[in-house]
Design a protein around this motif. Structure first.
Motif, PDB file in Angstrom:
ATOM      1  N   GLU A 175      72.399  70.255  70.204  1.00  0.00           N
ATOM      2  CA  GLU A 175      72.612  69.253  69.439  1.00  0.00           C
ATOM      3  C   GLU A 175      72.285  69.390  67.788  1.00  0.00           C
ATOM      4  OE1 GLU A 175      70.753  65.497  70.443  1.00  0.00           O
ATOM      5  OE2 GLU A 175      71.473  65.769  72.792  1.00  0.00           O
ATOM      6  N   TYR A 176      73.310  68.776  66.993  1.00  0.00           N
ATOM      7  CA  TYR A 176      73.035  69.328  65.402  1.00  0.00           C
ATOM      8  C   TYR A 176      72.447  68.137  64.845  1.00  0.00           C
ATOM      9  CZ  TYR A 176      76.448  72.652  66.696  1.00  0.00           C
ATOM     10  OH  TYR A 176      77.114  73.954  67.340  1.00  0.00           O
ATOM     11  N   PRO A 177      71.771  68.257  63.479  1.00  0.00           N
ATOM     12  CA  PRO A 177      70.953  67.288  62.948  1.00  0.00           C
ATOM     13  C   PRO A 177      71.951  66.299  62.170  1.00  0.00           C
ATOM     14  CG  PRO A 177      70.839  69.383  61.893  1.00  0.00           C
ATOM     15  CD  PRO A 177      71.442  69.465  63.180  1.00  0.00           C
ATOM     16  N   PHE A 178      73.272  66.069  62.603  1.00  0.00           N
ATOM     17  CA  PHE A 178      74.002  65.141  61.691  1.00  0.00           C
ATOM     18  C   PHE A 178      74.945  64.509  62.744  1.00  0.00           C
ATOM     19  CE2 PHE A 178      74.699  69.507  60.368  1.00  0.00           C
ATOM     20  CZ  PHE A 178      75.850  69.723  61.327  1.00  0.00           C
ATOM     21  N   ALA A 179      75.666  63.596  62.346  1.00  0.00           N
ATOM     22  CA  ALA A 179      77.161  63.039  63.187  1.00  0.00           C
ATOM     23  C   ALA A 179      77.988  62.999  62.085  1.00  0.00           C
ATOM     24  CB  ALA A 179      76.722  61.529  63.742  1.00  0.00           C
ATOM     25  N   TRP A 180      79.210  62.328  62.535  1.00  0.00           N
ATOM     26  CA  TRP A 180      80.209  62.304  61.746  1.00  0.00           C
ATOM     27  C   TRP A 180      80.611  60.762  61.719  1.00  0.00           C
ATOM     28  CZ3 TRP A 180      85.231  65.882  62.398  1.00  0.00           C
ATOM     29  CH2 TRP A 180      84.759  67.264  61.843  1.00  0.00           C
ATOM     30  N   LEU A 181      80.898  60.081  60.596  1.00  0.00           N
ATOM     31  CA  LEU A 181      81.405  58.776  60.516  1.00  0.00           C
ATOM     32  C   LEU A 181      82.907  58.817  60.157  1.00  0.00           C
ATOM     33  CD1 LEU A 181      81.170  55.615  60.073  1.00  0.00           C
ATOM     34  CD2 LEU A 181      80.856  56.341  57.678  1.00  0.00           C
ATOM     35  N   GLY A 182      83.635  58.338  61.218  1.00  0.00           N
ATOM     36  CA  GLY A 182      85.208  58.637  61.204  1.00  0.00           C
ATOM     37  C   GLY A 182      85.711  57.376  60.701  1.00  0.00           C
ATOM     38  N   ILE A 183      86.653  57.333  60.062  1.00  0.00           N
ATOM     39  CA  ILE A 183      87.530  56.373  59.806  1.00  0.00           C
ATOM     40  C   ILE A 183      89.106  56.416  59.913  1.00  0.00           C
ATOM     41  CG2 ILE A 183      86.034  55.256  58.297  1.00  0.00           C
ATOM     42  CD1 ILE A 183      88.144  55.926  55.845  1.00  0.00           C
ATOM     43  N   LEU A 184      89.866  55.497  60.381  1.00  0.00           N
ATOM     44  CA  LEU A 184      91.359  55.468  60.383  1.00  0.00           C
ATOM     45  C   LEU A 184      91.875  54.501  59.157  1.00  0.00           C
ATOM     46  CD1 LEU A 184      93.747  57.088  62.023  1.00  0.00           C
ATOM     47  CD2 LEU A 184      93.782  55.000  63.421  1.00  0.00           C
ATOM     48  N   ALA A 185      92.515  54.985  58.509  1.00  0.00           N
ATOM     49  CA  ALA A 185      93.163  54.055  57.321  1.00  0.00           C
ATOM     50  C   ALA A 185      94.402  53.970  57.123  1.00  0.00           C
ATOM     51  CB  ALA A 185      92.394  54.573  56.020  1.00  0.00           C
ATOM     52  N   ARG A 186      95.122  52.920  56.879  1.00  0.00           N
ATOM     53  CA  ARG A 186      96.252  52.701  56.418  1.00  0.00           C
ATOM     54  C   ARG A 186      96.612  53.146  55.147  1.00  0.00           C
ATOM     55  NH1 ARG A 186      99.516  49.650  59.835  1.00  0.00           N
ATOM     56  NH2 ARG A 186      97.845  48.133  60.239  1.00  0.00           N
ATOM     57  N   VAL A 187      96.896  54.328  54.778  1.00  0.00           N
ATOM     58  CA  VAL A 187      97.122  54.837  53.270  1.00  0.00           C
ATOM     59  C   VAL A 187      97.574  56.423  53.738  1.00  0.00           C
ATOM     60  CG1 VAL A 187      94.695  55.776  53.687  1.00  0.00           C
ATOM     61  CG2 VAL A 187      95.776  55.397  51.370  1.00  0.00           C
ATOM     62  N   LYS A 188      98.731  56.471  52.547  1.00  0.00           N
ATOM     63  CA  LYS A 188      99.136  57.701  52.703  1.00  0.00           C
ATOM     64  C   LYS A 188      98.247  58.859  52.433  1.00  0.00           C
ATOM     65  CE  LYS A 188     102.712  59.975  49.937  1.00  0.00           C
ATOM     66  NZ  LYS A 188     103.767  59.883  48.465  1.00  0.00           N
ATOM     67  N   VAL A 226      77.131  52.241  62.241  1.00  0.00           N
ATOM     68  CA  VAL A 226      78.323  52.063  61.582  1.00  0.00           C
ATOM     69  C   VAL A 226      78.332  50.821  60.734  1.00  0.00           C
ATOM     70  CG1 VAL A 226      79.521  50.765  63.539  1.00  0.00           C
ATOM     71  CG2 VAL A 226      80.830  52.052  61.914  1.00  0.00           C
ATOM     72  N   GLU A 227      77.415  49.831  61.050  1.00  0.00           N
ATOM     73  CA  GLU A 227      77.172  48.529  60.373  1.00  0.00           C
ATOM     74  C   GLU A 227      76.522  48.849  58.871  1.00  0.00           C
ATOM     75  OE1 GLU A 227      76.195  49.066  63.365  1.00  0.00           O
ATOM     76  OE2 GLU A 227      77.383  48.059  64.546  1.00  0.00           O
ATOM     77  N   ASN A 228      76.019  49.955  58.765  1.00  0.00           N
ATOM     78  CA  ASN A 228      75.578  50.303  57.359  1.00  0.00           C
ATOM     79  C   ASN A 228      76.593  50.751  56.247  1.00  0.00           C
ATOM     80  OD1 ASN A 228      73.034  49.708  58.231  1.00  0.00           O
ATOM     81  ND2 ASN A 228      72.593  51.982  58.935  1.00  0.00           N
ATOM     82  N   TRP A 229      77.900  51.237  56.931  1.00  0.00           N
ATOM     83  CA  TRP A 229      79.066  51.587  56.038  1.00  0.00           C
ATOM     84  C   TRP A 229      80.124  50.448  55.971  1.00  0.00           C
ATOM     85  CZ3 TRP A 229      78.788  56.127  53.559  1.00  0.00           C
ATOM     86  CH2 TRP A 229      77.813  56.909  53.670  1.00  0.00           C
ATOM     87  N   PRO A 230      79.953  49.425  54.802  1.00  0.00           N
ATOM     88  CA  PRO A 230      81.266  48.635  54.533  1.00  0.00           C
ATOM     89  C   PRO A 230      82.125  49.502  54.047  1.00  0.00           C
ATOM     90  CG  PRO A 230      79.224  48.263  52.927  1.00  0.00           C
ATOM     91  CD  PRO A 230      78.450  49.090  54.301  1.00  0.00           C
ATOM     92  N   ASP A 231      83.483  48.946  53.977  1.00  0.00           N
ATOM     93  CA  ASP A 231      84.582  49.662  53.493  1.00  0.00           C
ATOM     94  C   ASP A 231      84.540  50.296  52.014  1.00  0.00           C
ATOM     95  OD1 ASP A 231      85.483  48.664  55.873  1.00  0.00           O
ATOM     96  OD2 ASP A 231      87.355  47.802  55.036  1.00  0.00           O
ATOM     97  N   ASP A 232      83.728  49.497  51.175  1.00  0.00           N
ATOM     98  CA  ASP A 232      83.641  50.002  49.667  1.00  0.00           C
ATOM     99  C   ASP A 232      82.656  51.246  49.713  1.00  0.00           C
ATOM    100  OD1 ASP A 232      85.253  48.089  48.772  1.00  0.00           O
ATOM    101  OD2 ASP A 232      83.443  46.499  48.278  1.00  0.00           O
ATOM    102  N   ARG A 233      81.683  51.108  50.440  1.00  0.00           N
ATOM    103  CA  ARG A 233      80.769  52.196  50.602  1.00  0.00           C
ATOM    104  C   ARG A 233      81.226  53.509  51.061  1.00  0.00           C
ATOM    105  NH1 ARG A 233      75.256  53.502  53.972  1.00  0.00           N
ATOM    106  NH2 ARG A 233      74.677  55.216  52.970  1.00  0.00           N
ATOM    107  N   LYS A 258      86.507  52.349  62.481  1.00  0.00           N
ATOM    108  CA  LYS A 258      85.430  53.271  62.020  1.00  0.00           C
ATOM    109  C   LYS A 258      84.574  53.134  63.244  1.00  0.00           C
ATOM    110  CE  LYS A 258      84.347  50.342  58.709  1.00  0.00           C
ATOM    111  NZ  LYS A 258      83.869  49.393  57.497  1.00  0.00           N
ATOM    112  N   GLY A 259      83.867  54.510  63.162  1.00  0.00           N
ATOM    113  CA  GLY A 259      83.039  54.958  64.388  1.00  0.00           C
ATOM    114  C   GLY A 259      82.216  56.063  63.914  1.00  0.00           C
ATOM    115  N   VAL A 260      81.164  56.211  64.655  1.00  0.00           N
ATOM    116  CA  VAL A 260      80.118  57.286  64.502  1.00  0.00           C
ATOM    117  C   VAL A 260      80.071  58.096  65.700  1.00  0.00           C
ATOM    118  CG1 VAL A 260      77.762  58.059  64.153  1.00  0.00           C
ATOM    119  CG2 VAL A 260      78.812  55.969  62.975  1.00  0.00           C
ATOM    120  N   THR A 261      80.423  59.291  65.512  1.00  0.00           N
ATOM    121  CA  THR A 261      80.535  60.450  66.540  1.00  0.00           C
ATOM    122  C   THR A 261      79.241  61.587  66.366  1.00  0.00           C
ATOM    123  OG1 THR A 261      82.867  60.236  66.691  1.00  0.00           O
ATOM    124  CG2 THR A 261      82.170  62.240  67.574  1.00  0.00           C
TER     125      THR A 261
END
Length: 385
Positions: A175-188, A226-233, A258-261
């Protein structure tokens, strides 16, 4: 009910196995606990190796992938205020990757199986595996499915691997000492190719799913919510980690998901027990840095299809007996590559100045040596079958 191959799980591994078997005249039944809508909408991997693309095309399910997928002939490693392109077309001529979402692969496979009259049962509860060393069968919802063999393609948290008696399998994990916060965005997308960025703030990845939809990842603590990460942040942190080279501006837009993996490495040995054969995430997990999860699943079912076809045609179990050993050669190579990419690009102990210097030294080597860059490129686009 009876079939030749009972398949647990309607992800890419199970669906592709069912389709490849169908093309060889071998019947199967697929059982999936989730709904069809869930399977077709779940956003996961998006980078297809050259070999995976070839298998999908050869199986006749690559038409939409060829039309909508995004071929890429390189990636960028971004660190120290500069970007460095790894050119696949120069280092590994004729081999590339294609960006095409896993959920799109699943849609194509479900459509192909149903069009051919394939049996896929969705929303099937209480699946259990029985008599794996004798005459295997699967029970679910008061029903019984007898089969010659069972393929466990139901992921890391599925029922297939736990059906093996304790002590019969050996697990290797990290196990690694970090995770990934991933987002899918409607943006080019802000770049034509994937960007892997290493910064003192942590790792970031710029990816894409289409000309209008982008995928991004941020290194975060392993217990991050994931709740700690609003869009602006999220956009502010992505800019801080990606806008580190002159002239690059990150496009922002509507965040769709958005989600944490969590990040882990995991391998089961062997990948078979009796007449149960594990494939994909049921047998192994890799950190997503190397983009190997879906591709390993495709490699597994390709090997399993050939072994089952050989058994039904000749009566010989030679290839089935060798299934685990054959798959594990590729699995461990992918494990090493994924671990190497992860340790190369992520921030570990903030006080480890020595470790950070080693990372920079190796990044300098990879981006200045054709030999080192070729090793990265060869593993990234996928080793030949």
């Amino acid at each position: 009910m009876r079939t030749k191959v009972g398949i647990v799980g309607a992800g890419p591994a199970g669906l592709l196995l069912s389709h490849l078997l169908h093309l060889r005249g071998i019947e199967s039944v697929v059982l999936e606990k989730r709904s069809r809508e869930y399977c077709e909408r779940r956003v996961r991997a998006g980078v297809l190796e050259q070999g995976t693309v070839d298998v999908l095309n050869e199986a006749g399910v690559g038409e939409r992938m060829r039309r909508e997928g995004l071929p890429h002939h390189g990636i960028e490693l971004r660190y120290g205020g500069a970007g460095h392109r790894i050119p696949f077309e120069k280092l590994i001529p004729g081999r590339s990757i294609t960006v095409y979402g896993q959920q799109e692969v699943v849609k194509d496979l479900i459509a192909a199986r149903l069009a051919a009259g394939g049996e896929i049962h969705f929303e099937v509860p209480d699946v259990a595996l029985h008599d794996l060393t004798g005459s295997p069968y699967i029970t679910f919802q008061g029903e019984r499915l007898d089969c010659d063999v069972i393929a466990g393609c139901d992921g890391f948290h599925g029922v297939s691997r736990p059906a093996v008696p304790e002590g019969e399998l050996t697990f290797f994990e990290r196990e690694y000492p970090f995770a990934w916060l991933g987002i899918l965005a409607r943006v080019k997308p802000s770049a034509e190719e994937l960007i892997y960025a290493r910064t003192e703030r942590g790792f970031a990845l710029h990816s894409m799913r289409s000309p209008e939809v982008s995928r991004f990842y941020l290194q975060v603590p392993p217990d991050e919510q994931v709740e700690n990460w609003p869009d602006d942040r999220i956009w502010a942190e992505l800019k801080a980690r990606l806008e580190t080279v002159p002239g690059f501006t990150l496009e922002t837009g509507e965040i769709l998901e958005k989600g944490v993996t969590p990040m882990r490495s995991f391998v089961t040995e062997p990948m078979q027990y009796g007449r149960l054969y594990l494939a994909g995430d049921a047998a192994h997990i890799v950190p997503p840095t190397g983009a190997k999860g879906l591709n390993l699943a495709v490699a597994d079912v390709r090997v399993l299809t050939q072994a089952l076809d050989h058994w039904y045609r000749t009566g010989s179990t030679e290839l089935l007996d060798a299934y685990s050993a054959t798959c594990l050669k590729r699995v461990w190579r992918a494990q090493h590559f994924s671990w190497w990419m992860t340790t190369l690009l992520h921030t570990f102990d903030s006080d480890d100045a020595y470790g950070r210097r080693l990372q920079t030294s190796y990044l300098d080597y990879v981006t200045s040596s054709d030999a080192a860059a070729t090793t990265l490129a060869e593993n990234y686009v996928g080793l030949p079958w």
